[in-house]
Motif scaffolding. Structure first.
Motif: not given
Length: 177
Positions: A116-134
């Protein structure tokens, strides 16, 4: 023996006067007004903790799925459960990587979790849009973090090491986002 009791005087039976009730309500209103900001701050902090733990769990699921299925699994933030976005606080999506970069969700997602919408925001430290596991469970690329912020102050972060280990942290002292 006959004991006669005298009836109480009408003044002793009187209830609360209108002025006493108004004073009590005013004091209650002032105390509530003082406590409300602290309660809201606690609620926001608990929401940040909950979101941080849910993301850590989803990342562990993505890593385990990558190892089990022996394929690349991508986790990306999403607003709508269909397309990848940039803000992790709105939700995330796990999907099998259709392209090496993992940007394109391709097939049906494995897991979608919307918030749900909230006042909280969250972003990647390197501003990468994804995390990928091999397929071996390691992170594709370098260490990455997702930082949760509220009113310019860091509320916590989820860190994924290059080896795929996931840990969740909460700052001891306030830190700027």
């Amino acid at each position: 023996m006959n004991h006669l009791r005298s009836l109480p005087r009408p003044a002793a039976c009187a209830g609360v006067t209108l002025i006493q009730a108004l004073v009590a309500m005013a004091v209650l209103g002032i105390l509530t007004g003082m406590a409300l900001p602290a309660m809201q701050q606690t609620r926001d902090r608990l929401q940040a903790d909950s979101l941080r733990m849910q993301l850590a769990s989803a990342l562990a699921t993505a890593r385990n799925t990558a190892i089990t299925e022996r394929r690349r699994i991508t986790v990306c933030p999403t607003d709508d459960g269909i397309h990848c976005s940039r803000d992790w606080s709105r939700g995330w999506m796990l999907h099998r990587a259709a392209t090496p970069s993992g940007q394109d969700p391709g097939q049906d997602p494995i897991l979608v979790q919307l918030q749900a919408r909230s006042r909280l925001s969250a972003h990647g430290s390197q501003h990468k849009p994804t995390l990928q596991f091999r397929p071996d469970g390691q992170l594709n690329g370098s260490n990455q973090s997702v930082i949760f912020c509220l009113d310019g102050s860091a509320q916590g972060k989820v860190v994924v090491s290059r080896q795929g280990r996931i840990r969740s942290e909460r700052p001891r002292r306030p830190e700027a986002c």
